[in-house]
Motif scaffolding. Structure first.
Motif, mmCIF file in Angstrom:
data_model
loop_
_atom_site.group_PDB
_atom_site.id
_atom_site.type_symbol
_atom_site.label_atom_id
_atom_site.label_comp_id
_atom_site.label_asym_id
_atom_site.label_seq_id
_atom_site.Cartn_x
_atom_site.Cartn_y
_atom_site.Cartn_z
ATOM 1 N N LYS A 83 0.830 -1.196 0.000
ATOM 2 C CA LYS A 83 0.000 0.000 0.000
ATOM 3 C C LYS A 83 0.872 1.257 0.000
ATOM 4 O O LYS A 83 1.925 1.296 0.645
ATOM 5 N N ASP A 105 -4.033 0.778 -1.987
ATOM 6 C CA ASP A 105 -3.440 -0.174 -2.937
ATOM 7 C C ASP A 105 -3.455 0.476 -4.318
ATOM 8 O O ASP A 105 -4.528 0.688 -4.904
ATOM 9 N N TYR A 107 -2.721 -0.559 -7.284
ATOM 10 C CA TYR A 107 -3.265 -1.305 -8.424
ATOM 11 C C TYR A 107 -4.788 -1.207 -8.487
ATOM 12 O O TYR A 107 -5.390 -1.332 -9.559
ATOM 13 N N LYS A 108 -5.423 -0.954 -7.332
ATOM 14 C CA LYS A 108 -6.884 -0.859 -7.309
ATOM 15 C C LYS A 108 -7.396 0.456 -7.891
ATOM 16 O O LYS A 108 -8.568 0.550 -8.265
ATOM 17 N N ILE A 109 -6.540 1.465 -7.953
ATOM 18 C CA ILE A 109 -6.984 2.762 -8.473
ATOM 19 C C ILE A 109 -6.488 2.993 -9.900
ATOM 20 O O ILE A 109 -6.643 4.090 -10.441
ATOM 21 N N GLU A 110 -5.911 1.969 -10.503
ATOM 22 C CA GLU A 110 -5.431 2.125 -11.882
ATOM 23 C C GLU A 110 -6.599 2.018 -12.855
ATOM 24 O O GLU A 110 -7.420 1.101 -12.771
ATOM 25 N N PHE A 198 -2.259 -8.519 -9.345
ATOM 26 C CA PHE A 198 -2.520 -7.209 -8.752
ATOM 27 C C PHE A 198 -2.929 -6.243 -9.857
ATOM 28 O O PHE A 198 -2.189 -5.328 -10.228
ATOM 29 N N SER A 200 -6.366 -3.920 -11.353
ATOM 30 C CA SER A 200 -7.652 -3.351 -10.960
ATOM 31 C C SER A 200 -8.814 -4.169 -11.515
ATOM 32 O O SER A 200 -8.864 -4.452 -12.715
ATOM 33 N N PRO A 201 -9.775 -4.544 -10.672
ATOM 34 C CA PRO A 201 -10.930 -5.308 -11.149
ATOM 35 C C PRO A 201 -11.980 -4.451 -11.853
ATOM 36 O O PRO A 201 -12.943 -4.991 -12.405
ATOM 37 N N ALA A 202 -11.797 -3.134 -11.844
ATOM 38 C CA ALA A 202 -12.771 -2.244 -12.490
ATOM 39 C C ALA A 202 -12.553 -2.244 -14.000
ATOM 40 O O ALA A 202 -11.414 -2.305 -14.482
#
Length: 294
Positions: A83, A105, A107-110, A198, A200-202
């Motif tokens: 993080k 994190d 990678y989650k905001i990419e 890692f 982003s799931p979006a």
């Protein structure tokens, strides 16, 4: 989520802090001023990519009309498994400003870029189309299995209508689409999201539209086939007629006209001789009358 704050004037800390990573290496963070922050409040953003890194201040602030820092653009951002730490401090001549901090994190905001090098190649005989692409480029993974893809296909002449084909595919870099109508043009779009690793799931951005198919009434392959077959059939027909004589049957010879003297009624020789003498005497009378007139 509870927002951690330090000592200071209540309601002076920033609100609605958010960051997004885009174009692989760029990160944009924004926030809003605290509801009760004094008018002269100025904010400063610091961040730490990992525990091993040193804390760095923003180098390129985004300012509002009052020259207050309301965001920051970071360059050359690398995404790791840990993080990142963000801290926003504030200062004012009148009051102590509360600070705001958060661990994120990265990678989650990419925001994923769309798949690249999308191509569609259709088989005119089987009517199936091979869709191929390359995974989105990201800084921290080069594995196809880390992504899933959404494929969306519409008729070109009905882009506002519902998709005629939608598919979500885990991993890979190709898909086969069976066309229901070979006389139509199609528009394809794709987007990607993280499926594992890692990433982003979006869902990311849609790709630029890719056009394929045709609107010809008869495909080019059919025209080529007709161009080859027509002269070949003509040659075969001519050869066949020469061998079988069908040419004479189809185009019989037309007999010429008979002379006026040789009708069926003139078959009697004596009658024909009488007619000739009669014509001769008439000619002699015409000549005699002409001489007398002189």
């Amino acid at each position: 989520m509870d927002i951690p704050v330090s000592a200071g004037m209540k309601g002076s800390a920033i609100e609605n802090f958010s960051c997004v990573i885009y174009n692989i290496f760029l990160m944009n963070c924004t926030w809003q001023a605290g509801r009760d922050a004094p008018a002269d409040t100025q904010y400063f953003l610091y961040w730490q990519e990992s525990r091993e890194d040193n804390q760095k201040e923003c180098e390129l602030y985004i300012k509002d009309e009052n020259f207050r820092n309301m965001g920051c653009i970071f360059q050359n951002v690398s995404i790791g498994s840990g993080k990142a730490y963000f801290l926003v401090n504030g200062s004012s001549k009148d009051s102590l400003i509360q600070s705001y901090d958060e661990h994120i994190d990265l990678y989650k905001i990419e925001k994923l870029m769309p798949p690249s090098n999308i191509t569609v190649n259709c088989d005119e005989i089987k009517n199936d189309c091979m869709i191929q692409w390359q995974r989105p480029q990201i800084s921290h993974s080069n594995k196809d299995k880390c992504f899933k893809y959404e494929i969306n296909i519409k008729y070109k002449d009905n882009l506002k209508g519902k998709p005629i084909y939608t598919s979500i595919q885990e991993g890979g870099n190709r898909n086969v689409y069976l066309r229901s109508n070979t006389r139509k043009k199609y528009i394809l779009r794709m987007r990607a999201a993280g499926s594992a690793c890692f990433v982003s799931p979006a869902w990311g951005e849609w790709s630029a539209p890719v056009e394929f198919g045709n609107e010809e009434i008869i495909s080019s392959s059919v025209w080529i086939l007709l161009g080859v077959a027509t002269p070949l059939l003509a040659i075969i027909a001519i050869f066949f007629c020469k061998r079988t004589g069908c040419w004479k049957a189809a185009f019989p010879q037309i007999p010429g006209p008979k002379p006026a003297f040789f009708t069926q009624a003139d078959t009697n020789l004596e009658l024909m001789e009488s007619k000739i003498q009669s014509i001769t005497s008439e000619n002699e009378e015409i000549v005699l009358v002409a001489d007398m007139g002189r």
